[in-house]
Design an enzyme around this catalytic site. Structure first.
Site, PDB file in Angstrom:
ATOM      1  N   ASN A  12      22.141  50.791 -14.522  1.00 44.77           N
ATOM      2  CA  ASN A  12      20.893  50.042 -14.358  1.00 44.77           C
ATOM      3  C   ASN A  12      20.367  50.354 -12.960  1.00 44.77           C
ATOM      4  O   ASN A  12      20.851  49.806 -11.971  1.00 44.77           O
ATOM      5  CB  ASN A  12      21.153  48.535 -14.516  1.00 44.77           C
ATOM      6  CG  ASN A  12      19.895  47.720 -14.254  1.00 44.77           C
ATOM      7  OD1 ASN A  12      18.790  48.261 -14.221  1.00 44.77           O
ATOM      8  ND2 ASN A  12      20.053  46.416 -14.061  1.00 44.77           N
ATOM      9  N   LYS A  14      17.649  49.558 -11.736  1.00 47.98           N
ATOM     10  CA  LYS A  14      16.722  48.515 -11.266  1.00 47.98           C
ATOM     11  C   LYS A  14      15.443  49.189 -10.736  1.00 47.98           C
ATOM     12  O   LYS A  14      15.012  50.178 -11.309  1.00 47.98           O
ATOM     13  CB  LYS A  14      17.383  47.627 -10.212  1.00 47.98           C
ATOM     14  CG  LYS A  14      18.768  47.143 -10.645  1.00 47.98           C
ATOM     15  CD  LYS A  14      19.243  45.989  -9.851  1.00 47.98           C
ATOM     16  CE  LYS A  14      20.706  45.710 -10.177  1.00 47.98           C
ATOM     17  NZ  LYS A  14      21.114  44.359  -9.955  1.00 47.98           N
ATOM     18  N   HIS A  99      17.980  40.621 -18.805  1.00 47.51           N
ATOM     19  CA  HIS A  99      18.743  40.721 -17.552  1.00 47.51           C
ATOM     20  C   HIS A  99      18.490  39.457 -16.726  1.00 47.51           C
ATOM     21  O   HIS A  99      17.387  38.903 -16.736  1.00 47.51           O
ATOM     22  CB  HIS A  99      18.313  41.973 -16.774  1.00 47.51           C
ATOM     23  CG  HIS A  99      19.242  42.296 -15.646  1.00 47.51           C
ATOM     24  ND1 HIS A  99      19.176  41.652 -14.427  1.00 47.51           N
ATOM     25  CD2 HIS A  99      20.278  43.165 -15.562  1.00 47.51           C
ATOM     26  CE1 HIS A  99      20.135  42.122 -13.642  1.00 47.51           C
ATOM     27  NE2 HIS A  99      20.819  43.044 -14.307  1.00 47.51           N
ATOM     28  N   GLU A 101      17.939  39.052 -13.737  1.00 45.10           N
ATOM     29  CA  GLU A 101      16.818  39.165 -12.778  1.00 45.10           C
ATOM     30  C   GLU A 101      15.484  38.934 -13.468  1.00 45.10           C
ATOM     31  O   GLU A 101      14.509  38.539 -12.841  1.00 45.10           O
ATOM     32  CB  GLU A 101      16.889  40.533 -12.068  1.00 45.10           C
ATOM     33  CG  GLU A 101      18.036  40.561 -11.061  1.00 45.10           C
ATOM     34  CD  GLU A 101      18.603  41.929 -10.754  1.00 45.10           C
ATOM     35  OE1 GLU A 101      17.953  42.948 -11.068  1.00 45.10           O
ATOM     36  OE2 GLU A 101      19.722  41.986 -10.193  1.00 45.10           O
ATOM     37  N   GLU A 169      27.377  39.439 -18.040  1.00 44.39           N
ATOM     38  CA  GLU A 169      27.096  39.628 -16.618  1.00 44.39           C
ATOM     39  C   GLU A 169      27.001  38.266 -15.923  1.00 44.39           C
ATOM     40  O   GLU A 169      25.912  37.671 -15.861  1.00 44.39           O
ATOM     41  CB  GLU A 169      25.762  40.353 -16.444  1.00 44.39           C
ATOM     42  CG  GLU A 169      25.737  41.754 -16.988  1.00 44.39           C
ATOM     43  CD  GLU A 169      24.828  42.651 -16.157  1.00 44.39           C
ATOM     44  OE1 GLU A 169      25.344  43.635 -15.622  1.00 44.39           O
ATOM     45  OE2 GLU A 169      23.639  42.345 -16.013  1.00 44.39           O
ATOM     46  N   GLY A 175      25.591  42.165  -7.946  1.00 46.58           N
ATOM     47  CA  GLY A 175      25.161  42.609  -6.620  1.00 46.58           C
ATOM     48  C   GLY A 175      25.783  41.842  -5.466  1.00 46.58           C
ATOM     49  O   GLY A 175      25.319  41.937  -4.325  1.00 46.58           O
ATOM     50  N   SER A 215      29.117  43.852 -10.101  1.00 47.86           N
ATOM     51  CA  SER A 215      29.852  44.452  -8.983  1.00 47.86           C
ATOM     52  C   SER A 215      30.997  45.365  -9.432  1.00 47.86           C
ATOM     53  O   SER A 215      32.051  45.408  -8.786  1.00 47.86           O
ATOM     54  CB  SER A 215      30.363  43.377  -8.020  1.00 47.86           C
ATOM     55  OG  SER A 215      29.267  42.691  -7.445  1.00 47.86           O
TER      56      SER A 215
HETATM   57  C1  PEP Z   1      23.239  44.741 -12.907  1.00 56.40           C
HETATM   58  O1  PEP Z   1      22.209  44.863 -12.263  1.00 56.40           O
HETATM   59  O2  PEP Z   1      23.192  44.586 -14.126  1.00 56.40           O
HETATM   60  C2  PEP Z   1      24.522  44.775 -12.186  1.00 56.40           C
HETATM   61  C3  PEP Z   1      25.629  44.577 -12.842  1.00 56.40           C
HETATM   62  O3  PEP Z   1      24.449  45.023 -10.844  1.00 56.40           O
HETATM   63  P1  PEP Z   1      25.693  45.314  -9.856  1.00 56.40           P
HETATM   64  O4  PEP Z   1      26.579  46.332 -10.528  1.00 56.40           O
HETATM   65  O5  PEP Z   1      25.051  45.846  -8.618  1.00 56.40           O
HETATM   66  O6  PEP Z   1      26.391  44.022  -9.651  1.00 56.40           O
END
Ligand code: PEP
Length: 253
Positions: A12, A14, A99, A101, A169, A175, A215
């Protein structure tokens, strides 16, 4: 715990990278990772503006391309939006839906259900993101995950469910550098399978792929994959660093 399905690792990006040139560089490196790791399906969910370019880089190669959001309608007066069919036409095969976000920008479970349907009608595989903000000791977060899954899938005909990927998630892990423990991820993938069995049946629960995101990095990927029973990962930050992303994909062997 042994995996029985073809693993899937989803990048992803982003709202990154900043330029088309950088996107091309990361895409080329990600194509090489996909070629080296044929044991896994590797997907890059990129900003809409880069879909066609990344598709050009991968050609008929093994890297599959996706978007990070789609609109519920097929066309119309929706300034700034993109229809699932347009993503498909540009070369996309996947789309991230729900997601955290985007949920933070106001997307609720009902809208996400419509997007799931729009994606599958356009023959895109939707990657449904679910996750709790915090883990309370009473386990109320499990009810929240159940509602997210059940509502998002409620509009889909059974025949389309085989294309769905569910990404667990936890929001507190995205993040932040904090990851769920292997035991937490194992418990959640089993819980989601139980929810799918109750909502549909055991065959569907077995077919829907469940991945973990939050992460994931080159150092923790192997342990998370082998210990938790997930079918792969959704990777944010580390997917922009090809060396790290390559190690994450290899960890699903
Ligand atoms: C994500 O944006 O779906 C995600 C898992 O980000 P990160 O790996 O940076 O935590």
């Amino acid at each position: 715990m042994s995996q029985t399905k073809h693993p899937v690792v989803i990048a992803n990006w982003k709202m990154n990278p900043a330029t088309q040139n950088e996107a091309k560089t990361i895409a080329k490196a990600t194509v090489a990772i996909a070629k080296k790791n044929t044991h896994a399906t590797v997907v890059a969910c990129v900003p809409h503006i880069y879909i066609a370019e990344v598709k050009k880089t991968t050609g008929q190669g093994p890297l599959l391309v996706g978007a990070q959001n789609c609109h519920v309608d097929v066309k119309g007066a929706y300034t700034g939006e993109h229809a699932a069919m347009q993503i498909k036409d540009a070369g996309g095969n996947y789309v991230i839906v729900g997601h955290s976000e985007r949920r933070k920008m106001g997307e609720g479970n009902e809208l996400i259900a419509k997007k799931m349907l729009a994606a599958t009608v356009a023959k895109l595989s939707p990657i449904l993101c679910v996750g709790e903000e915090v883990r309370d000791t009473q386990g109320n977060f499990l009810t929240m995950i159940e509602t997210q899954v059940v509502t998002a899938l409620s509009a889909l005909p059974k025949s389309r469910l085989k294309d769905v990927i569910i990404a667990y998630e936890p929001i507190w892990a995205i993040g932040t550098g904090a990851t769920a423990t292997v035991a937490d991820v194992e418990e959640m993938q089993m819980f989601i399978k139980k929810v799918l069995t109750k909502q549909f049946d055991r065959t569907i629960a077995r077919h829907v792929r469940i991945v973990y995101g939050g992460s994931v990095n080159a150092d923790n990927a192997r342990e998370l994959f082998t210990g938790s029973g997930v079918d792969g990962f959704l990777v944010g930050g580390a997917s922009l660093k090809p060396v790290d992303f390559g190690k994450i994909v290899s960890a699903t062997k």
